[in-house]
Design a protein around this motif. Structure first.
Motif, PDB file in Angstrom:
ATOM      1  N   UNK A 140       0.797  -1.215   0.000  1.00 39.78           N
ATOM      2  CA  UNK A 140       0.000   0.000   0.000  1.00 39.78           C
ATOM      3  C   UNK A 140       0.834   1.271   0.000  1.00 39.78           C
ATOM      4  N   UNK A 141       2.112   1.158   0.299  1.00 39.48           N
ATOM      5  CA  UNK A 141       2.877   2.373   0.534  1.00 39.48           C
ATOM      6  C   UNK A 141       2.956   3.251  -0.717  1.00 39.48           C
ATOM      7  N   UNK A 142       2.736   4.528  -0.506  1.00 40.31           N
ATOM      8  CA  UNK A 142       2.871   5.456  -1.632  1.00 40.31           C
ATOM      9  C   UNK A 142       4.024   6.437  -1.438  1.00 40.31           C
ATOM     10  N   UNK A 143       3.978   7.178  -0.356  1.00 33.53           N
ATOM     11  CA  UNK A 143       4.850   8.344  -0.257  1.00 33.53           C
ATOM     12  C   UNK A 143       6.330   7.963  -0.230  1.00 33.53           C
ATOM     13  N   UNK A 144       6.660   6.898   0.519  1.00 37.55           N
ATOM     14  CA  UNK A 144       8.070   6.503   0.589  1.00 37.55           C
ATOM     15  C   UNK A 144       8.520   5.950  -0.755  1.00 37.55           C
ATOM     16  N   UNK A 145       7.653   5.138  -1.364  1.00 37.78           N
ATOM     17  CA  UNK A 145       7.997   4.577  -2.667  1.00 37.78           C
ATOM     18  C   UNK A 145       8.176   5.677  -3.704  1.00 37.78           C
ATOM     19  N   UNK A 146       7.339   6.718  -3.636  1.00 39.32           N
ATOM     20  CA  UNK A 146       7.434   7.738  -4.674  1.00 39.32           C
ATOM     21  C   UNK A 146       8.732   8.518  -4.568  1.00 39.32           C
ATOM     22  N   UNK A 147       9.229   8.664  -3.360  1.00 33.93           N
ATOM     23  CA  UNK A 147      10.497   9.368  -3.198  1.00 33.93           C
ATOM     24  C   UNK A 147      11.686   8.525  -3.640  1.00 33.93           C
ATOM     25  N   UNK A 148      11.561   7.228  -3.484  1.00 36.74           N
ATOM     26  CA  UNK A 148      12.723   6.371  -3.701  1.00 36.74           C
ATOM     27  C   UNK A 148      12.729   5.638  -5.030  1.00 36.74           C
ATOM     28  N   UNK A 149      11.619   5.666  -5.736  1.00 33.13           N
ATOM     29  CA  UNK A 149      11.613   4.839  -6.941  1.00 33.13           C
ATOM     30  C   UNK A 149      12.330   5.555  -8.081  1.00 33.13           C
ATOM     31  N   UNK A 150      13.019   4.790  -8.853  1.00 31.45           N
ATOM     32  CA  UNK A 150      13.688   5.345 -10.014  1.00 31.45           C
ATOM     33  C   UNK A 150      13.076   4.728 -11.260  1.00 31.45           C
ATOM     34  N   UNK A 151      13.610   5.030 -12.445  1.00 29.74           N
ATOM     35  CA  UNK A 151      13.066   4.417 -13.654  1.00 29.74           C
ATOM     36  C   UNK A 151      13.207   2.899 -13.578  1.00 29.74           C
ATOM     37  N   UNK A 152      12.123   2.222 -13.884  1.00 31.08           N
ATOM     38  CA  UNK A 152      12.178   0.766 -13.878  1.00 31.08           C
ATOM     39  C   UNK A 152      11.847   0.152 -12.539  1.00 31.08           C
ATOM     40  N   UNK A 153      11.815   0.981 -11.505  1.00 37.41           N
ATOM     41  CA  UNK A 153      11.469   0.402 -10.210  1.00 37.41           C
ATOM     42  C   UNK A 153      10.236   1.082  -9.629  1.00 37.41           C
ATOM     43  N   UNK A 154       9.304   1.414 -10.511  1.00 39.61           N
ATOM     44  CA  UNK A 154       8.068   2.035 -10.037  1.00 39.61           C
ATOM     45  C   UNK A 154       7.201   1.000  -9.358  1.00 39.61           C
ATOM     46  N   UNK A 155       6.521   1.422  -8.300  1.00 36.81           N
ATOM     47  CA  UNK A 155       5.560   0.520  -7.677  1.00 36.81           C
ATOM     48  C   UNK A 155       4.169   0.890  -8.161  1.00 36.81           C
ATOM     49  N   UNK A 156       3.226   0.002  -7.894  1.00 37.76           N
ATOM     50  CA  UNK A 156       1.885   0.196  -8.425  1.00 37.76           C
ATOM     51  C   UNK A 156       1.220   1.476  -7.928  1.00 37.76           C
ATOM     52  N   UNK A 157       1.242   1.765  -6.600  1.00 35.88           N
ATOM     53  CA  UNK A 157       0.613   3.013  -6.166  1.00 35.88           C
ATOM     54  C   UNK A 157       1.251   4.243  -6.835  1.00 35.88           C
ATOM     55  N   UNK A 158       2.577   4.225  -6.994  1.00 38.82           N
ATOM     56  CA  UNK A 158       3.247   5.362  -7.632  1.00 38.82           C
ATOM     57  C   UNK A 158       2.782   5.492  -9.081  1.00 38.82           C
ATOM     58  N   UNK A 159       2.611   4.352  -9.716  1.00 38.77           N
ATOM     59  CA  UNK A 159       2.170   4.394 -11.116  1.00 38.77           C
ATOM     60  C   UNK A 159       0.736   4.905 -11.218  1.00 38.77           C
ATOM     61  N   UNK A 160      -0.112   4.468 -10.297  1.00 39.12           N
ATOM     62  CA  UNK A 160      -1.503   4.940 -10.310  1.00 39.12           C
ATOM     63  C   UNK A 160      -1.519   6.458 -10.161  1.00 39.12           C
TER      64      UNK A 160
END
Lengths: 361, 266, 288
Positions: B208-228
């Protein structure tokens, strides 16, 4: 368990102490315990809760380490040895049966841990299950058993590896009265048959008296008295033991010229320093009540019957007139006597020979 | 409690409380139910329910970017939950069964992630990984997720361990089982439901995590909430509804499974 | 190494190294100089904290008092405070109701209340926007009944943000309150009635004081995440009404002023720690 040294002593405790905490707030759960448990005996640790009996049992079993002192099991000092290295097995108070294993798996657990061959395990389990009469229950889980059945599984489980010493931590306390009675005789018979040394912990004095070869009465972390049941009951060593075992009338008295003088009662033969305060201990069932007019020298009284209580199997009387109320029980009637007295009657008491114990206060 | 039964019934059934509770639950569910409903809408409109159709779900499943992000999310959640559960189990064993000096301090550290606001954790992790030179990407995500999953795994495991009779382990020792066998034969099997609950909890928190993932994801390592979230830039399309509804489904399944495990224990 | 240390090391170590340490580094960053494209230059500077209160003129370096950021901080506190209050008003009766149900119903209600929490916050926020929008069902219903002529502005404003905060964190208020009420000894109420208290007096004099730890726990669980909330103001506020969470996030995305973001984050962390400390002190004092 390979140490089958043939000492007569199954377990010897020397200067054993267990202290919790430090300094002023230190709590002495056990204080300077010295006792020897003989092989093949049924030995009981008896006392009220908090007296240290369970602590002592845990030290023998290896679940706790003493602060000072030594424990020797069959001559071998077991200091520092964990439970899995001691030739001792335990029946726990709430049975501690493994809920996810069947009865058979519980009973065979120790042998499995010791790496015995499967055939031996199967045979021993069958024998143990038969010994405690639980045939047919082998594939049940603990939550499908009654309290009495669980207790027997716990027993079988602890006996399966063939220990020389069995520790039992108040194993009957969770059972109802009738079952408890029956288990008492069964346990006693089991101990006789197998010859295993039983170290039994209980707060129930009836149990202790009925089952034990010897009893250690404990209070405040110390052994108050050690001896056979008859000795403990007939000749309590101090006020605590007299009061804890059986009922007892505890009457303050002072040593005078002719003996111990108890106010309202009379003089009782006793030796000791003149002026010393003592306590007279008399069991309620060892006094006979007579009408006041029949009082002879040596009898106690006169007293007045304050209350008469019908107890079913006996009559209990409370008598006033001394410094403390006195309690006397009489058989209800029939072949054993048919005495009865009404409240308000003037009476006196005659003690059986040797019934009055003079104890230090 | 039979004494003043009528009176105690008084305080138990205060007027309006039942209504409030029902409205509260309705308030919590209404948006979600609406979202799910419209994900089946055969038209594009949000305001009008034309008919029911699977088309948006089909679009979602065919979408490669979404599939990639979903795979990342699941992989990340599985790894983070598993590592966190192992660490949390070890910690629980120590805290519950052993003597630990300064237990309160250890307890505070274990619960620390629960007390930090998510945005703080997010940028702190960003700062940390860039200053240490690890950069962004899947590795950093795994580390950050594992870290905040630990307390979530820890709670059910500890609860289960404390409810276990410690005498069972003493009995096993009494019956000649050495420490490792005691653990594998007695402790672990009885702990299992707690471990599963802990894993499921950690899994869903990571997913479910969004905010931490959005700060840390780079190209190719997007998570689903960040993509949504990035899909939202085109507005709330029915595809967004569909993907979101799928996430609701996963959450519901996890919670129900966790609840069933808990029910089986008692 | 002692066994218990070995067992605790992985989890404690992970949390200390990957959470506590980064937060410490953040605080350090807050007193450094921003680099041009993000990141920092290792030169000490108090500029980040100055920027909170003042605006520095580019030409002559004078400082003028600037309330922009203070407004954002204030708005965050206010929003979180209102949300906490609302959660309290809705949550206490709900928790009471659930706790006084018979066991079968009780677990059902509890599950109903907890399931939304496990649904992704982003999804929940999107769903709420869907409902509140001009084209959403609420507005259409109101218009079709004839209560309003045009759509009510329910979305993209402070109202929507507030609603979003309440909806996000309501379970956090309900659950600790429920736990506290579960532990409540109802026979105390009977004693109170016996001593001539009526229902209202009994509630305020007996129930509330005992529930206070639960109320405080629930309140903190709403307030703290509330002030740092990112998604609610972003999606439901339309990105126009900034709150602290968005402001911080911006410094690491568009604005690229890392020390400033770090400073804001440090302040948020400080507020959190102070609040927790006060509660912990209270709880410890109440226990003795």
């Amino acid at each position: 368990m390979s140490d089958l040294q043939d000492h007569g002593d199954a377990c010897r405790l020397t200067g054993l102490g267990r202290v919790y905490g430090k300094g002023a707030s230190a709590h002495h759960a056990l204080d300077n315990i010295n006792l020897t448990i003989r092989a093949n005996e049924f030995f009981t640790l008896l006392g009220p809760s908090g007296c240290g009996k369970t602590t002592l049992l845990r030290l023998i079993g290896g679940f706790d380490q003493p602060t000072v002192g030594e424990i020797a099991i069959f001559g071998r000092n077991v200091a520092g040895l964990p439970p899995e290295d001691r030739p001792v097995n335990t029946v726990f108070q709430n049975y501690a049966l493994f809920p996810h294993l069947t009865v058979a798996e519980n009973v065979g657990f120790a042998l499995r841990m010791l790496g015995r061959p499967k055939a031996e395990i199967v045979a021993t389990v069958a024998r143990m299950v038969a010994l405690v009469r639980l045939e047919g229950m082998e594939h049940r889980r603990p939550d499908q058993l009654s309290g009495g059945q669980k207790q027997r599984v716990a027993l079988a489980r602890a006996l399966a590896p063939g220990p020389k010493i069995l520790l039992l931590d108040e194993p009957l306390s969770a059972l109802d009265a009738k079952l408890r009675q029956r288990m008492r005789s069964e346990l006693k018979a089991l101990q006789r048959e197998t010859g295993i040394t039983f170290v039994f912990v209980t707060h129930d004095q009836d149990e202790a008296l009925a089952m034990s070869d010897r009893i250690a009465v404990m209070q405040d972390g110390r052994v108050q008295q050690l001896g056979k049941p008859e000795e403990i009951y007939e000749a309590p060593a101090n006020r605590f033991v007299a009061d804890f075992i059986g009922g007892a009338n505890l009457i303050p008295a002072r040593i005078g010229a002719g003996g111990a003088m108890a106010e309202g009662l009379g003089v009782v033969p006793a030796t000791g320093a003149v002026g010393a305060e003592v306590t007279l201990a008399i069991r309620p069932e060892r006094l006979a009540i007579l009408a006041a007019g029949l009082q002879q020298p040596g009898d106690l009284g006169p007293l007045r019957v304050a209350e008469r209580i019908y107890m079913g199997n006996e009559l209990s009387f409370r008598l006033e007139g001394a410094t403390v109320p006195l309690h006397v029980t009489l058989p209800r009637g029939g072949l054993r006597g048919a005495q009865d007295f009404a409240p308000g009657e003037a009476v006196c008491l005659r003690a059986e020979p040797g019934a009055i114990r003079v104890l230090a206060s | 409690m039979a004494l003043l039964d009528t009176r105690s019934k008084d305080i138990r059934n205060l007027p309006g409380f039942g209504l409030t509770a029902t409205l509260a639950v309705a308030f919590l569910y209404a948006p979600i139910l609406f979202l799910v409903l419209y994900s089946f809408n055969s038209g594009r409109s949000i305001s009008r329910l034309d008919g029911l159709s699977w088309q948006w779900y089909q679009a979602v499943f065919a979408n490669e970017e979404i599939a990639g992000a979903a795979l990342n999310s699941v992989l990340l959640a599985v790894i983070a939950a598993s590592v966190a559960t192992v660490m949390a189990t070890a910690a629980a064993l120590a805290m519950v069964r052993m003597k630990v000096r300064r237990k309160a301090a250890a307890y505070a550290v274990l619960n620390f992630p629960l007390m930090v606001p998510e945005i703080v954790t997010a940028i702190a992790s960003l700062i940390f990984f860039s200053s240490v030179g690890l950069g962004l990407g899947f590795g950093s995500l795994v580390i950050a997720h594992t870290t905040f999953c630990i307390p979530f795994a820890y709670l059910p495991i500890t609860a289960r361990l404390t409810s276990m009779d410690p005498a069972l382990e003493s009995a096993a020792a009494d019956l000649f089982a050495r420490p490792w066998r005691r653990f594998t034969l007695i402790t672990l099997p009885l702990l299992a439901p707690g471990l599963m609950s802990g894993w499921l909890l950690a899994f869903i928190v990571s997913l479910d995590d969004f905010i931490i993932s959005s700060m840390l994801s780079g190209p190719g390592s997007t998570t689903l909430p960040v993509h949504i979230y990035s899909m939202l830039r085109l507005g709330i399309t029915p595809e967004v509804n569909a993907v979101s509804s799928l996430m609701v489904l996963v959450s519901a399944l996890v919670v129900i499974t966790s609840g069933l495990i808990a029910r089986k224990q008692t | 190494m002692k066994l218990h240390r070995l067992l605790l090391a992985p989890s404690l170590g992970t949390i200390l190294i990957f959470m506590a340490l980064p937060i410490a580094i953040t605080t350090l960053y807050s007193v450094l100089t921003p680099a041009q494209y993000g990141g920092v230059i290792w030169k000490p500077s108090a500029e980040a904290y100055i920027r909170l209160l003042f605006e520095r003129d580019i030409f002559d370096d004078t400082l003028t008092f600037n309330t922009d950021y203070l407004q954002i901080l204030g708005r965050s506190v206010l929003q979180a405070g209102v949300a906490t209050l609302l959660c309290l008003i809705i949550g206490l009766p709900t928790a009471w109701f659930i706790a006084t149900r018979p066991p079968g119903q009780k677990s059902l209600w509890l599950m109903l209340v907890t399931v939304p929490y496990w649904v992704n916050l982003l999804v929940r926020t999107i769903a709420l926007l869907l409902i509140l929008r001009d084209e959403g069902p609420i507005n259409r219903a109101l218009q079709s009944i004839g209560l309003t002529d045009g759509p009510l502005p329910l979305a993209y404003n402070n109202f929507a943000i507030g609603l979003g905060l309440v909806s996000s964190f309501l379970p956090f208020m309900i659950l600790p309150l429920y736990a506290a009420i579960e532990r409540f000894d109802f026979s105390l109420l009977e004693a109170a009635y016996d001593l001539h208290a009526n229902r209202r007096k009994a509630f305020f004099a007996v129930v509330l004081p005992i529930l206070r730890p639960g109320l405080i726990a629930g309140g903190l669980l709403v307030f703290i995440p509330g002030i740092g909330s990112y998604l609610a103001p972003d999606i439901l506020g339309g990105g126009k009404t900034l709150m602290l969470g968005n402001l911080i996030g911006m410094q690491f995305q568009g604005s690229r002023n890392w020390p400033f973001g770090a400073a804001l984050s440090t302040i948020l962390m400080a507020v959190t720690l102070i609040a927790l400390f006060i509660v912990a002190r209270r709880a410890a004092r109440e226990e003795t």
